[in-house]
Design a protein around this motif. Structure first.
Motif, PDB file in Angstrom:
ATOM      1  N   HIS B  94       0.800  -1.215   0.000  1.00  0.00           N
ATOM      2  CA  HIS B  94       0.000   0.000   0.000  1.00  0.00           C
ATOM      3  C   HIS B  94       0.832   1.264   0.000  1.00  0.00           C
ATOM      4  O   HIS B  94       0.961   1.941   1.029  1.00  0.00           O
ATOM      5  N   LEU B  95       1.384   1.608  -1.131  1.00  0.00           N
ATOM      6  CA  LEU B  95       2.068   2.903  -1.245  1.00  0.00           C
ATOM      7  C   LEU B  95       1.089   3.895  -1.858  1.00  0.00           C
ATOM      8  O   LEU B  95       0.153   3.505  -2.548  1.00  0.00           O
ATOM      9  N   MET B  96       1.328   5.183  -1.599  1.00  0.00           N
ATOM     10  CA  MET B  96       0.435   6.215  -2.135  1.00  0.00           C
ATOM     11  C   MET B  96       0.666   6.337  -3.639  1.00  0.00           C
ATOM     12  O   MET B  96       1.749   6.737  -4.072  1.00  0.00           O
ATOM     13  N   PRO B  97      -0.341   6.048  -4.435  1.00  0.00           N
ATOM     14  CA  PRO B  97      -0.160   6.177  -5.879  1.00  0.00           C
ATOM     15  C   PRO B  97      -0.062   7.668  -6.230  1.00  0.00           C
ATOM     16  O   PRO B  97      -0.631   8.503  -5.551  1.00  0.00           O
ATOM     17  N   PHE B  99       2.385   9.541  -5.804  1.00  0.00           N
ATOM     18  CA  PHE B  99       3.409  10.206  -4.995  1.00  0.00           C
ATOM     19  C   PHE B  99       4.727   9.456  -5.200  1.00  0.00           C
ATOM     20  O   PHE B  99       4.734   8.235  -5.346  1.00  0.00           O
ATOM     21  N   ARG B 140       7.684   6.666  -9.075  1.00  0.00           N
ATOM     22  CA  ARG B 140       6.340   6.425  -8.538  1.00  0.00           C
ATOM     23  C   ARG B 140       6.221   4.937  -8.210  1.00  0.00           C
ATOM     24  O   ARG B 140       6.930   4.114  -8.815  1.00  0.00           O
ATOM     25  N   ARG B 156       9.151   3.351   5.093  1.00  0.00           N
ATOM     26  CA  ARG B 156       8.067   4.242   5.538  1.00  0.00           C
ATOM     27  C   ARG B 156       7.618   3.888   6.949  1.00  0.00           C
ATOM     28  O   ARG B 156       7.342   4.762   7.772  1.00  0.00           O
TER      29      ARG B 156
END
Lengths: 413, 241
Positions: B94-97, B99, B140, B156
């Motif tokens: 779950h990485l911020m798409p 960003f 990304r 993170r």
């Protein structure tokens, strides 16, 4: 707050097509009223400025007072018709008239109107204490028939100088190339700029106009092909009358209103009626602008609503990383505000830019200057409206984002 | 550090029978402890992690982390607390798409506010350097491989120097070499900062790395070896809806 703004900006950038379409619609919604209102304001200012050099009462044939003023003061459209020279002569003898300037219209050279007049023109002043409106820049005023003095603009657009000759054509606007009078005019002088539509005119003696038409045996009263009333030997298009005073001006107006030979018109009054027409058009177009703004609001809403629906996973992730619900709510509202504010800013630039461009095209064609001014009175409304719409459009998507269930979105069953 | 007391979690759905997925009487994890939590799919590992992370209010029970009762806090306070004190590596990363890798690390620092603003960039870059991603700062998530995405997620989770790190199947998508590297980094990082580490995994290769191993079966914890589980078999019978 600055990080919220960054997130809002990234939200907009994440869907460039939708953002650009929304932005364009908002910008158009803001640009439309700005363009309409600034052009309307410019037209008013331009007309007021264009009629400034005279401060006269216009006397001409019976008919539309507005058309009389437009054709004689602003040199727009066809003259109403002709009046007998006796009207002019009686005005000259009238003690209530300090100055009477004859006007005989109906011909043009390369689109520049030829104005048959007299040296009384040189005595016209905007007010008593100001210098004459018409001053010779080079050469001299005409002293004989078929001599011409060019307005500053006409000299430039026609490319004529002192000593040059030109042939006048029938009609007040450029017509057929072979529809010309035989006897040519010789340029003897050029006027200084008057900052009025008369800068684009060519001045000759009234008798030159009469002779030009008599020589060809044209139907007196109508220009050969252009079907424009033209002053024949016993006729004039109009007279510009400088009354002795305010009371005399009204008396003269009443005299003509009661008579049947001619009409008198105050330019200000007639243009006032024109302004009413302008205002009506402006109102309609401004309402259209505001309707577009409502559509823009709906577009912001739809764009945000679908974006939030598509971004619920990312919102849930942000929540899991420590963003509280209020932060998420704020970011969505900021996103709505950001796009409406950018749209409002782009709309301003577009609106004023379009006004300047349209004004430039219109004033080139009509010789009435249309000065475009920044209208500060519009600003509060044109900022508050998009901000209000942005907030309104953002609330439902923001609530939707606020309610995102982190577990449901991050860990779908 | 972490203390769980009388925890029960029951899922209820309309038309379906209530399903109790967690029943833990008491469990304590000390600061610096490293625990391997094993269990098959559906055993409640992720639910337990979500409850410890403050994301899912349990049906019953008290969760205390770093001396604070998690679910006595207001939601916003719990969000801030999670950002500051808990690192969570999701099973699917779950990485911020939209960003970049660097921005994905800066985001939790921004929300937590524990690392001074002027140190955040350096902190993020240093962690990414440690996980071998210094050449991918401005990439990304969709430009990264699965292994690289996991390493970003690990960095993170550590970025705010959490007191507790939760890792849900962190090596599931990695080959043995990469899995080994990631686990070494995770364990060393937690050891260095004296953070508690709980790893949920059914990868048998990880067993040797953890002195404390617990099994989660049908929502109940049982020890494989001694340590932090006390009364592991105590079951709370009542499971209110």
């Amino acid at each position: 707050m600055s990080y919220d703004l960054f997130l809002a900006w990234r939200g907009l950038r994440a869907r460039p097509v939708s953002t650009i379409i929304t932005l364009v619609i908002i910008a158009l919604a803001i640009a439309l009223p700005i363009t309409v209102l600034t052009l309307g304001d410019g037209a008013r200012q331009g007309i007021i400025r264009a009629s400034d050099p005279f401060g006269v009462l216009v006397v001409g044939a019976k008919g539309s007072g507005q058309q009389l003023v437009l054709s004689t003061i602003l040199l727009q459209g066809a003259p109403v018709g002709n009046m007998r020279t006796s009207v002019f002569e009686s005005l000259q003898a009238d003690p209530r008239a300090a100055l009477v300037v004859p006007l005989a219209l109906g011909d043009n050279v390369g689109g520049a109107r030829i104005v048959g007049t007299s040296d009384a023109l040189l005595q016209l002043r905007p007010t008593v204490n100001e210098p004459p409106a018409f001053r010779i820049a080079s050469g001299a005023f005409f002293a004989a028939d078929y001599q011409a003095v060019l307005g500053a603009g006409a000299a430039q657009s026609l490319g004529l100088g002192i000593g040059d000759q030109f042939a006048a054509a029938h009609g007040v606007e450029r017509g057929l190339d072979d529809d010309v009078h035989e006897t040519p005019y010789t340029v003897v002088g050029i006027f200084d700029e008057t900052q009025s539509p008369y800068d684009d005119a060519v001045f000759v003696s009234v008798s030159s106009v009469w002779k030009a038409h008599e020589a060809e045996g044209a139907d007196p009263g109508l220009s050969a092909l252009a079907l424009v009333p033209v002053a024949a030997s016993d006729q004039l298009t109009a007279a510009l009358v400088k009354p002795v005073g305010f009371i005399e001006a009204n008396q003269l107006w009443q005299t003509f209103a009661a008579g049947t030979e001619a009409q008198a018109a105050f330019p200000g009054q007639e243009l006032g009626a024109l302004f009413d027409l302008l205002a009506q058009g402006e109102r309609i177009l401004t309402i259209v602008g505001y309707l577009v703004l409502v559509i823009a609001g709906l577009t912001v809403f739809l764009s945000l609503y679908s974006a939030i629906a598509a971004r619920q996973g990312a919102i849930a992730l942000m929540r899991s990383l420590g963003a509280d619900r209020l932060t998420i709510f704020r970011v969505v509202i900021l996103e709505a505000l950001l796009i409406t504010l950018i749209g409002a800013l782009v709309g301003r630039v577009t609106g004023y830019g379009a006004s300047v461009a349209i004004a430039s095209i219109l004033s080139t064609g009509s010789s009435i200057p249309i000065p475009i001014r920044f209208l500060p009175s519009l600003e509060p409304l044109l900022w508050l409206l998009p901000i209000g719409l942005g907030l309104l459009a953002g609330i439902i998507p923001a609530v939707q984002a606020y309610r995102v269930d982190v577990i449901e979105k991050l860990f779908p069953a | 550090m972490l203390h769980i007391d009388a925890l029960t979690h029951t899922y209820t759905a309309s038309g379906l029978e209530a399903r109790t997925v967690l029943q833990i009487d008491t469990w304590t994890v000390e600061r610096g402890a490293q625990v391997l939590l094993r269990g098959v799919s559906g055993s409640g590992k992720t639910t337990l992690f979500n409850i410890i992370a403050g994301l899912l209010r349990p049906t019953h029970g008290m969760i205390t982390l770093d001396g604070r009762a998690l679910y006595s806090m207001g939601e916003s306070a719990r969000d801030r607390f999670r950002a500051a004190r808990i690192g969570y590596i999701f099973q699917t990363h779950h990485l911020m798409p939209g960003f970049t890798v660097l921005e994905n690390l800066l985001m939790p620092m921004q929300f937590a506010g524990v690392i001074p603003a002027h140190q955040r960039n350096e902190r993020a870059r240093s962690l990414l350097d440690h996980v071998g991603l210094s050449a991918h700062l401005h990439h990304r998530p969709n430009q990264l491989s699965t292994g690289q995405r996991l390493r970003v997620a690990v960095a993170r989770a550590l970025v705010n120097r959490p007191a507790m790190l939760l890792a849900d199947e962190p090596t599931a998508a990695l080959d043995p070499d990469n899995a080994d590297r990631v686990m070494t980094f995770l364990q060393e990082s937690c050891r260095d900062s004296d953070a508690a580490l709980i790893v949920a995994s059914h990868d048998p290769a990880l067993a040797a790395r953890f002195p404390t191993r617990l099994d989660l079966r049908a929502g109940r914890l049982s020890p494989e070896s001694d340590t932090s589980v006390r009364e592991p078999h105590t079951i709370i019978e009542s499971a209110p809806a």
